[in-house]
Design a protein around this motif. Structure first.
Motif, PDB file in Angstrom:
ATOM      1  N   ALA A  25       0.827  -1.201   0.000  1.00 35.43           N
ATOM      2  CA  ALA A  25       0.000   0.000   0.000  1.00 35.43           C
ATOM      3  C   ALA A  25       0.861   1.251   0.000  1.00 35.43           C
ATOM      4  O   ALA A  25       0.599   2.190  -0.740  1.00 35.43           O
ATOM      5  N   ALA A  26       1.910   1.235   0.796  1.00 29.30           N
ATOM      6  CA  ALA A  26       2.761   2.419   0.908  1.00 29.30           C
ATOM      7  C   ALA A  26       3.578   2.636  -0.360  1.00 29.30           C
ATOM      8  O   ALA A  26       3.799   3.760  -0.769  1.00 29.30           O
ATOM      9  N   GLN A  27       4.019   1.574  -0.992  1.00 29.31           N
ATOM     10  CA  GLN A  27       4.944   1.709  -2.115  1.00 29.31           C
ATOM     11  C   GLN A  27       4.287   1.699  -3.482  1.00 29.31           C
ATOM     12  O   GLN A  27       4.761   2.363  -4.400  1.00 29.31           O
ATOM     13  N   ASP A  28       3.202   0.946  -3.654  1.00 24.17           N
ATOM     14  CA  ASP A  28       2.739   0.673  -5.010  1.00 24.17           C
ATOM     15  C   ASP A  28       1.306   1.063  -5.346  1.00 24.17           C
ATOM     16  O   ASP A  28       0.869   0.859  -6.468  1.00 24.17           O
ATOM     17  N   VAL A  29       0.575   1.613  -4.405  1.00 25.45           N
ATOM     18  CA  VAL A  29      -0.813   1.974  -4.686  1.00 25.45           C
ATOM     19  C   VAL A  29      -0.885   2.966  -5.844  1.00 25.45           C
ATOM     20  O   VAL A  29      -1.679   2.781  -6.774  1.00 25.45           O
ATOM     21  N   ASP A  30      -0.063   3.990  -5.811  1.00 26.32           N
ATOM     22  CA  ASP A  30      -0.088   4.971  -6.899  1.00 26.32           C
ATOM     23  C   ASP A  30       0.286   4.334  -8.227  1.00 26.32           C
ATOM     24  O   ASP A  30      -0.326   4.627  -9.257  1.00 26.32           O
ATOM     25  N   ARG A  31       1.288   3.465  -8.214  1.00 31.33           N
ATOM     26  CA  ARG A  31       1.697   2.790  -9.453  1.00 31.33           C
ATOM     27  C   ARG A  31       0.558   1.957 -10.020  1.00 31.33           C
ATOM     28  O   ARG A  31       0.306   1.970 -11.229  1.00 31.33           O
ATOM     29  N   LEU A  36      -3.507   1.174 -14.119  1.00 30.60           N
ATOM     30  CA  LEU A  36      -4.868   0.816 -14.519  1.00 30.60           C
ATOM     31  C   LEU A  36      -5.540   1.959 -15.287  1.00 30.60           C
ATOM     32  O   LEU A  36      -6.241   1.718 -16.273  1.00 30.60           O
ATOM     33  N   ALA A  37      -5.317   3.182 -14.854  1.00 30.78           N
ATOM     34  CA  ALA A  37      -5.895   4.336 -15.558  1.00 30.78           C
ATOM     35  C   ALA A  37      -5.307   4.472 -16.963  1.00 30.78           C
ATOM     36  O   ALA A  37      -6.041   4.747 -17.925  1.00 30.78           O
ATOM     37  N   ARG A  38      -3.999   4.270 -17.081  1.00 27.51           N
ATOM     38  CA  ARG A  38      -3.360   4.344 -18.403  1.00 27.51           C
ATOM     39  C   ARG A  38      -3.892   3.263 -19.332  1.00 27.51           C
ATOM     40  O   ARG A  38      -4.141   3.510 -20.514  1.00 27.51           O
ATOM     41  N   ILE A  39      -4.061   2.065 -18.799  1.00 29.93           N
ATOM     42  CA  ILE A  39      -4.601   0.968 -19.606  1.00 29.93           C
ATOM     43  C   ILE A  39      -6.007   1.330 -20.081  1.00 29.93           C
ATOM     44  O   ILE A  39      -6.326   1.184 -21.266  1.00 29.93           O
ATOM     45  N   ALA A  40      -6.840   1.809 -19.179  1.00 30.56           N
ATOM     46  CA  ALA A  40      -8.218   2.167 -19.539  1.00 30.56           C
ATOM     47  C   ALA A  40      -8.235   3.253 -20.613  1.00 30.56           C
ATOM     48  O   ALA A  40      -8.999   3.164 -21.581  1.00 30.56           O
ATOM     49  N   ARG A  41      -7.397   4.278 -20.440  1.00 32.44           N
ATOM     50  CA  ARG A  41      -7.363   5.364 -21.443  1.00 32.44           C
ATOM     51  C   ARG A  41      -6.896   4.851 -22.799  1.00 32.44           C
ATOM     52  O   ARG A  41      -7.456   5.214 -23.834  1.00 32.44           O
TER      53      ARG A  41
END
Length: 177
Positions: A25-31, A36-41
């Motif tokens: 959660a601390a290291q990879d949530v943003d990644r 996922l957002a990039r894939i969707a776009r």
């Protein structure tokens, strides 16, 4: 004595699992969120919905998957206010992709369902998106494809969890943001 050791091992395992989750959660949530957002776009850009907005595509997909649905139920699922949903459904109806009909029990209540054209469009878009993913997955190394396959249950659970209506403000406060 043996039971005490087993309990201690289980407690230690649970604590380590919790620490691993917290590290993730601390290291990879943003990644994860960004990926996922990039894939969707990218999928949206490469598989167009015949000039439809992302919201229109989402409403059409929801109605195709779950319909027929009442407008308030659809608004809750999509997270849209009734005015915005009414506009979106109006546009989809004008394009011949959904239809609205009053319910038998309450003539004031309206249910939305896909038309044959709406179902055909939704199926075509789903097929094109699946083909896009298959083509891109075939270009990845086998171990990455296996890792993505292994992550599917977790991603599906996350998607289901995110789909549950929850107060956003309370979640953000809980997360300490």
């Amino acid at each position: 004595m043996l039971a005490d050791r087993q309990i201690f091992r289980e407690i230690t395992r649970v604590q380590k699992d919790k620490q691993r989750t917290q590290r993730f959660a601390a290291q990879d949530v943003d990644r994860l969120r960004i990926a996922l957002a990039r894939i969707a776009r990218q999928v949206d850009r490469q598989v167009s919905g015949d000039g439809m907005t992302r919201t229109q595509l989402s409403v059409l997909a929801t109605v195709a998957r779950l319909g027929p649905l009442g407008l308030s139920e659809l608004a809750d699922i999509e997270g849209l206010n009734p005015t915005m949903l009414s506009r979106v459904v109006g546009k989809l109806e004008a394009d011949g992709l959904v239809s609205r009909a009053a319910t038998e029990a309450d003539r004031r209540a309206v249910r939305v369902q896909t038309t044959a054209a709406g179902r055909a469009l939704q199926q075509r878009l789903r097929r094109q998106r699946s083909q896009l993913f298959a083509a891109r997955l075939s270009g990845l190394p086998a171990e990455q494809v296996e890792a993505l396959s292994a992550a599917l249950p977790a991603l599906e659970t996350l998607a289901e969890h995110l789909n549950r209506p929850q107060p956003v403000k309370a979640e953000l406060e809980k997360a300490g943001r």
